[in-house]
Design a protein around this motif. Structure first.
Motif, PDB file in Angstrom:
ATOM      1  N   VAL A 105       0.790  -1.111  -0.111  1.00  0.00           N
ATOM      2  CA  VAL A 105      -0.038   0.129  -0.044  1.00  0.00           C
ATOM      3  C   VAL A 105       0.841   1.403   0.157  1.00  0.00           C
ATOM      4  N   HIS A 106       1.908   1.160   0.889  1.00  0.00           N
ATOM      5  CA  HIS A 106       2.667   2.445   0.837  1.00  0.00           C
ATOM      6  C   HIS A 106       3.337   2.623  -0.379  1.00  0.00           C
ATOM      7  N   GLN A 107       3.818   1.731  -1.023  1.00  0.00           N
ATOM      8  CA  GLN A 107       4.545   1.932  -2.371  1.00  0.00           C
ATOM      9  C   GLN A 107       3.693   2.425  -3.386  1.00  0.00           C
ATOM     10  N   LEU A 108       2.288   2.036  -3.524  1.00  0.00           N
ATOM     11  CA  LEU A 108       1.365   2.316  -4.303  1.00  0.00           C
ATOM     12  C   LEU A 108       1.104   3.802  -4.114  1.00  0.00           C
ATOM     13  N   GLU A 109       0.895   4.187  -2.893  1.00  0.00           N
ATOM     14  CA  GLU A 109       0.722   5.501  -2.691  1.00  0.00           C
ATOM     15  C   GLU A 109       1.901   6.407  -3.020  1.00  0.00           C
ATOM     16  N   ALA A 110       3.121   6.117  -2.838  1.00  0.00           N
ATOM     17  CA  ALA A 110       4.243   6.690  -3.433  1.00  0.00           C
ATOM     18  C   ALA A 110       4.126   6.766  -4.694  1.00  0.00           C
ATOM     19  N   LEU A 111       3.859   5.837  -5.656  1.00  0.00           N
ATOM     20  CA  LEU A 111       3.751   5.942  -6.989  1.00  0.00           C
ATOM     21  C   LEU A 111       2.562   6.811  -7.585  1.00  0.00           C
ATOM     22  N   ILE A 112       1.653   6.973  -6.820  1.00  0.00           N
ATOM     23  CA  ILE A 112       0.406   7.811  -7.052  1.00  0.00           C
ATOM     24  C   ILE A 112       1.139   9.415  -6.966  1.00  0.00           C
ATOM     25  N   ALA A 113       1.810   9.608  -5.813  1.00  0.00           N
ATOM     26  CA  ALA A 113       2.586  10.823  -5.905  1.00  0.00           C
ATOM     27  C   ALA A 113       3.549  11.221  -6.742  1.00  0.00           C
ATOM     28  N   LEU A 114       4.167  10.117  -7.279  1.00  0.00           N
ATOM     29  CA  LEU A 114       5.271  10.455  -8.100  1.00  0.00           C
ATOM     30  C   LEU A 114       4.877  10.553  -9.532  1.00  0.00           C
ATOM     31  N   GLU A 115       3.763   9.941  -9.878  1.00  0.00           N
ATOM     32  CA  GLU A 115       3.216   9.787 -11.127  1.00  0.00           C
ATOM     33  C   GLU A 115       1.685  10.132 -11.115  1.00  0.00           C
ATOM     34  N   PRO A 116       1.301  11.244 -10.877  1.00  0.00           N
ATOM     35  CA  PRO A 116      -0.122  11.480 -10.393  1.00  0.00           C
ATOM     36  C   PRO A 116      -1.206  11.060 -11.917  1.00  0.00           C
ATOM     37  N   ASP A 117      -0.473  11.421 -12.900  1.00  0.00           N
ATOM     38  CA  ASP A 117      -1.156  11.092 -14.283  1.00  0.00           C
ATOM     39  C   ASP A 117      -1.407   9.611 -14.474  1.00  0.00           C
ATOM     40  N   ARG A 118      -0.681   8.754 -13.935  1.00  0.00           N
ATOM     41  CA  ARG A 118      -0.827   7.552 -14.423  1.00  0.00           C
ATOM     42  C   ARG A 118      -2.101   6.805 -13.380  1.00  0.00           C
ATOM     43  N   GLN A 119      -3.033   6.529 -14.054  1.00  0.00           N
ATOM     44  CA  GLN A 119      -4.299   6.027 -13.235  1.00  0.00           C
ATOM     45  C   GLN A 119      -4.445   4.602 -12.812  1.00  0.00           C
ATOM     46  N   ILE A 120      -3.350   3.920 -13.460  1.00  0.00           N
ATOM     47  CA  ILE A 120      -3.060   2.686 -13.013  1.00  0.00           C
ATOM     48  C   ILE A 120      -2.593   2.495 -11.815  1.00  0.00           C
ATOM     49  N   HIS A 121      -2.106   3.365 -11.202  1.00  0.00           N
ATOM     50  CA  HIS A 121      -1.607   3.285  -9.700  1.00  0.00           C
ATOM     51  C   HIS A 121      -2.777   3.212  -8.868  1.00  0.00           C
ATOM     52  N   GLN A 122      -3.696   4.379  -9.266  1.00  0.00           N
ATOM     53  CA  GLN A 122      -4.869   4.225  -8.073  1.00  0.00           C
ATOM     54  C   GLN A 122      -5.654   3.225  -8.333  1.00  0.00           C
ATOM     55  N   ARG A 123      -5.700   2.784  -9.540  1.00  0.00           N
ATOM     56  CA  ARG A 123      -6.637   1.599  -9.683  1.00  0.00           C
ATOM     57  C   ARG A 123      -6.139   0.256  -8.885  1.00  0.00           C
ATOM     58  N   ARG A 124      -4.770   0.139  -9.094  1.00  0.00           N
ATOM     59  CA  ARG A 124      -4.128  -1.053  -8.260  1.00  0.00           C
ATOM     60  C   ARG A 124      -4.278  -0.971  -6.831  1.00  0.00           C
ATOM     61  N   LEU A 125      -4.246   0.323  -6.357  1.00  0.00           N
ATOM     62  CA  LEU A 125      -4.473   0.621  -4.593  1.00  0.00           C
ATOM     63  C   LEU A 125      -5.660   0.342  -4.519  1.00  0.00           C
ATOM     64  N   ASP A 126      -6.724   0.947  -5.289  1.00  0.00           N
ATOM     65  CA  ASP A 126      -8.122   0.635  -4.791  1.00  0.00           C
ATOM     66  C   ASP A 126      -8.353  -1.036  -4.775  1.00  0.00           C
ATOM     67  N   ALA A 127      -7.763  -1.611  -5.869  1.00  0.00           N
ATOM     68  CA  ALA A 127      -8.106  -3.212  -5.851  1.00  0.00           C
ATOM     69  C   ALA A 127      -7.298  -3.813  -4.546  1.00  0.00           C
ATOM     70  N   LEU A 128      -6.244  -3.372  -4.086  1.00  0.00           N
ATOM     71  CA  LEU A 128      -5.393  -3.794  -3.218  1.00  0.00           C
ATOM     72  C   LEU A 128      -6.178  -3.729  -1.895  1.00  0.00           C
ATOM     73  N   ASN A 129      -6.572  -2.329  -1.763  1.00  0.00           N
ATOM     74  CA  ASN A 129      -7.462  -2.103  -0.248  1.00  0.00           C
ATOM     75  C   ASN A 129      -8.869  -2.972  -0.396  1.00  0.00           C
ATOM     76  N   GLN A 130      -9.252  -3.000  -1.804  1.00  0.00           N
ATOM     77  CA  GLN A 130     -10.652  -3.984  -1.542  1.00  0.00           C
ATOM     78  C   GLN A 130     -10.275  -5.502  -1.142  1.00  0.00           C
ATOM     79  N   GLN A 131      -9.017  -5.766  -1.571  1.00  0.00           N
ATOM     80  CA  GLN A 131      -8.592  -7.204  -1.170  1.00  0.00           C
ATOM     81  C   GLN A 131      -8.361  -7.422   0.406  1.00  0.00           C
TER      82      GLN A 131
END
Length: 898
Positions: free
Chosen positions: A867-893
């Motif tokens: 989770v922490h690394q995906l949150e960091a990726l969202i901050a580093l690359e805010p235009d890449r929506q895939i990071h947010q989708r992966r984080l959402d999926a992981l949180n659901q899991q």
């Protein structure tokens, strides 16, 4: 005689201001090093302006006019110096202020009065211009005011300077020297009385006066350009001050004041080599003017001051005292020498002596701020912040209208981490001098830092630019920093067994430009970080043009710098220079890389290892470009030896002796009962065994490659065959040089995958010479190219070896993370995550490293880290929506599994 080569000054001081002058000197000298002559004009005209050259050649000049012009512009001949007036002026120009020529009764009394001031004889200067104030020229009024100030009669000095102010305001000044001295007088008046108009307007008025004099009154006036250089330097405008000083030399190539000004700017910029070259040249020029050999004369005043300032900046107070001893004996009341003498005593932590010297100075110049200022600046540079601040506040009390001490106090408070108080002092300095560039930049820094967000831990305060990607790294720092604190402050080997009394500020600067402003020109082996004691500034490890180094192991660098902080705290900032550097390198807790071992081996074999005196000098006065790097490497090696031979308490006892005021030599004698020579002898014996154990030197009697393959014909080198090498290896199977040579030949044209024979040779090379990184690198490459995981995982020990020595690349750690993640051993998951996080630590803004860390976290079922690394990726690359989708999926899991 050899005039001061302008080209040399330009080359040596180019780094000060990046000046672009385009001057090409064409000096022609005869075999006696005297200038050739042509119709009475020296041939060194290639380094002066064309306008001055034209005037010197002008046909309308009489011989006497031409001679006077030559002398006034530093182009005199030996024949010119037969005139006592000209001889005295030449001595004044080259800075030999105590020469008998300047005591000659026929010498100009103004020149004699200036020389008296330069020697620290203000009463003599007053006696020489003993006329009613109303009959004094502006030049004489300025001399009069300087003498009065030097005697402590500040009110009388101000009154005299007001006469200059009135004359400048009410009269048309048609003489360039009068104008120059008038502006210099107004500069002094502003310092003593304060600006009458707003400070900005007053500065602009002075600049306009000089510009008008330069452009309209006398285009050949070197004195106007010299005063312009002084004005700009006083406002910390080094670039334009340098240009004005160079222009001065193009109009007077033997002008010691202009050359000295360039040297002082070089010292301020840590360009000590340039300053030393200029100082040497000043002595050579003075000797030529005096018709003597430079070796037969004491150093000139300017040269001695330059050498003393260099020594103080190099943390060599004894060298500073030595530099001024001889000239001070000749000029016992010379004020700048006395100021430097007091500063040297303070730098040597002889505070009673410093106070005594300050009292003696006060007896000569009551209530003068200058000695206090010199001592304060020196103490600040030596990190004696409390003493320095006290001295600066006393300076401000004596000179409330002088901006420089307020600026210096502001800078000191910045270094001490007291930004709020620093801001107030910097604002006060800018009120007095709104054009001071250093004050402007420092205030911008403090204002910038005030906007930073903070994270506070038990022992640290982390500051970072909010809204930037630096917030990611800042939030990852606390746990690492507390681990560093536990290591550095411990009683383990290398630990300082001490905790600072206040929390250390870690300032994460977003790029190298801000970092450079933050450290204010402080030299450091780690160009990306520096400790001032209570504050450690560190450049964020971004890649790109704004970074000085790109990615790097910031945790290792901070462990190095925090060792300095704790050492300075334990010793009250009186730590032996090489010892704290050695301790800091030792505490990086990283193996010594092969290139460092090679440097140490070379020094051992060539008998160039430093003793206890030499190693400190190698830091402050390196004789060769490699000395400083060797000093760091050997220092850490000696630190290791001290712990192993004398125990881990020994360095701490040496620190305490140093804090008590003992020199390095005395501290070692007290704690270890050694002299510099005996310590080196004992250390060399230990070093020999270390090098021998690592295959870096040969056992006595074993031949080296040169012995094996030497030929009688010195013009050709024997090229051994593989058969010859193999035969020798049968006799010397563990000969590191033969093994290296054999492997080198075998690897020529070899595939990525190596033969079993070559693998065996490389593994044997590692046992014979374990410090060599090459076999590890080649074996890692071989195994990583394997077809199966079982083959690839054999690269792990070689990658671990390489990663432990790596500071700038995450490649080894990243590869290790993937290998461990595929492993089946119980501890492989832990190792995989550790290596993935190490790769992230080296390159925290690299999305690829974060992606890998997230994958490893998922593979090892470490959901929080993923989770922490995906949150960091969202901050580093805010235009890449895939990071947010992966984080959402992981949180659901994660939620589903709860």
């Amino acid at each position: 005689m050899n005039p001061l080569p302008l080209a040399l000054l330009l080359i040596l001081s180019a780094s000060i201001a990046n000046a672009q002058t385009g001057v090409e000197p064409t000096i022609k000298l005869d075999h006696n090093h005297q200038p050739a002559e042509r119709v009475g004009v020296p041939e060194e005209l290639g380094q002066i302006t064309q306008a001055l050259k034209d005037k010197l050649y002008a046909g309308f000049l009489t011989d006497e006019e031409r001679a006077e012009l030559r002398v006034n512009h530093g182009l005199w001949t030996q024949a010119d110096l037969e005139n006592p007036i000209y001889a005295a002026r030449a001595a004044l120009a080259v800075g030999v202020y105590d020469h008998p020529w300047l005591s000659h009764p026929e010498a100009d009394r103004t020149d004699r009065a200036i020389a008296a001031l330069k020697q620290g004889q203000p009463q003599l200067a007053l006696d020489l211009i003993d006329l009613p104030i109303g009959r004094l020229t502006i030049t004489e009024l300025f001399i009069h005011a300087q003498a009065l100030e030097m005697l402590g009669h500040q009110s009388a000095a101000i009154a005299t300077l007001v006469n200059i102010e009135t004359e400048m305001a009410e009269s048309i000044i048609s003489d360039s020297d009068e104008l120059a001295y008038g502006v210099e007088g107004l500069m002094l008046l502003t310092r003593l009385r304060g600006p009458q108009a707003d400070a900005k307007t007053q500065y602009q008025n002075l600049a306009k006066l000089l510009a008008n004099g330069r452009d309209n009154l006398d285009r050949l006036s070197w004195r106007i350009r010299l005063v312009e250089a002084k004005l700009l330097w006083a406002h910390n405008n080094y670039k334009d001050a340098h240009t004005a000083a160079v222009e001065t030399l193009r109009l007077h190539p033997r002008n010691a004041q202009a050359a000295s000004l360039i040297a002082n700017m070089a010292i301020d910029s840590f360009d000590f080599d340039a300053a030393e070259e200029i100082a040497t040249k000043l002595d050579t020029i003075a000797a030529g003017a005096m018709q003597s050999d430079a070796k037969d004369l004491p150093p000139t005043l300017h040269s001695a001051i330059i050498h003393a300032r260099i020594a103080l900046r190099r943390k060599d107070p004894e060298g500073a005292e030595h530099a001024i001893d001889q000239i001070l004996a000749n000029m016992p009341d010379q004020r700048e020498l006395l100021e430097l003498n007091a500063a040297a005593a303070a730098a040597g932590f002889r505070m009673r002596s410093a106070q005594h010297l300050l009292q003696q100075y006060d007896e000569l110049s009551p209530n003068s701020p200058y000695a206090l200022m010199r001592v304060a600046r020196t103490l600040a540079e030596y990190r004696q912040y409390t003493y320095a601040a006290e001295m600066l506040r006393r300076t401000i009390q004596r000179a409330p209208h002088w901006a420089q001490p307020r600026l210096d106090l502001g800078l000191l408070l910045v270094q001490a981490g007291e930004d709020k108080h620093a801001k107030a002092e910097l604002e006060a300095a800018l009120e007095l001098d709104p054009f001071d560039l250093r004050a402007q930049n420092s205030l911008k820094l403090v204002t910038e830092l005030a906007s930073y967000s903070t994270i506070e831990t038990e022992h640290f305060i982390i500051r970072y630019k909010p809204g930037s990607t630096d917030e990611i790294l800042a939030n990852e720092m606390p746990q690492v920093l507390e681990r560093i604190h536990a290591r550095v402050c411990s009683d383990q080997p290398g630990g300082v067994d001490h905790e600072p009394t206040t929390k250390t500020k870690i300032e994460l600067m977003p790029n190298h430009e801000w970092f450079a402003v933050r450290i204010g020109g402080m030299p450091s082996i780690h160009t990306m970080a520096a400790s001032t004691g209570p504050v450690i500034a560190i450049e964020a490890p971004h890649a790109g043009k704004k970074s000085s180094v790109g990615h790097y192991d910031w945790a290792r660098v901070l462990q190095h710098e925090y060792t300095h902080t704790v050492n300075l705290s334990r010793t009250k900032n009186r730590v032996i220079h090489w010892m704290t550097e050695a301790n800091a390198v030792f505490n990086e807790d990283a193996p010594r890389p092969s290139d460092t071992w090679a440097m140490l081996t070379n020094a051992y074999e060539n008998n160039t290892l430093f003793d206890l005196d030499e190693i400190n000098t190698a830091f402050v006065r390196p004789k060769k470009p490699s000395d400083r790097a060797l000093a760091y490497a050997q220092g850490a090696w000696m630190f290791e030896y001290i712990i192993e031979h004398y125990g881990q308490q020994a360095p701490l006892d040496i620190y305490d002796a140093s804090a008590a005021g003992r020199s390095a030599t005395d501290a070692f004698a007290q704690v270890l009962s050694v002299t510099p020579r005996s310590f080196l002898e004992e250390f060399r014996t230990w070093a020999h065994d270390q090098l021998l154990d690592r295959g870096l030197i040969l056992v006595q009697g074993v031949p080296d490659l040169a012995d094996f393959f030497d030929t009688d014909d010195e013009s050709t080198a024997a090229i051994p065959t593989v058969a010859e090498i193999n035969t020798l290896l049968e006799q010397y199977p563990d000969h590191p040089q033969l093994i290296t040579l054999r492997i080198g030949i075998a690897l020529v044209g070899a595939d990525t995958r190596l033969s079993p024979e070559l693998v065996s040779m490389l593994e044997h090379a590692i046992t014979v010479r374990p410090t060599d990184e090459s076999p590890h690198r080649r074996l890692a490459k071989h195994y990583l190219a394997g077809d199966s995981f079982d083959e690839r995982k054999q690269a792990i020990p070689f990658l671990e070896y390489l990663d432990a020595r790596e500071t700038y690349s995450p490649a080894y750690a990243g590869e290790l993370a993937l290998l461990y993640a595929q492993g089946v051993q119980p501890d492989h998951a832990k190792f995989a995550m550790q290596r993935a996080l190490r790769a992230v630590s080296i390159a925290p803004y690299d999305a690829d490293q974060r992606e890998r860390a997230a994958r490893v976290a998922l593979l090892t079922n470490n959901m929080d880290e993923a989770v922490h690394q995906l949150e960091a990726l969202i901050a580093l690359e805010p235009d890449r929506q895939i990071h947010q989708r992966r984080l959402d999926a992981l949180n659901q899991q994660i939620k589903a599994e709860e």
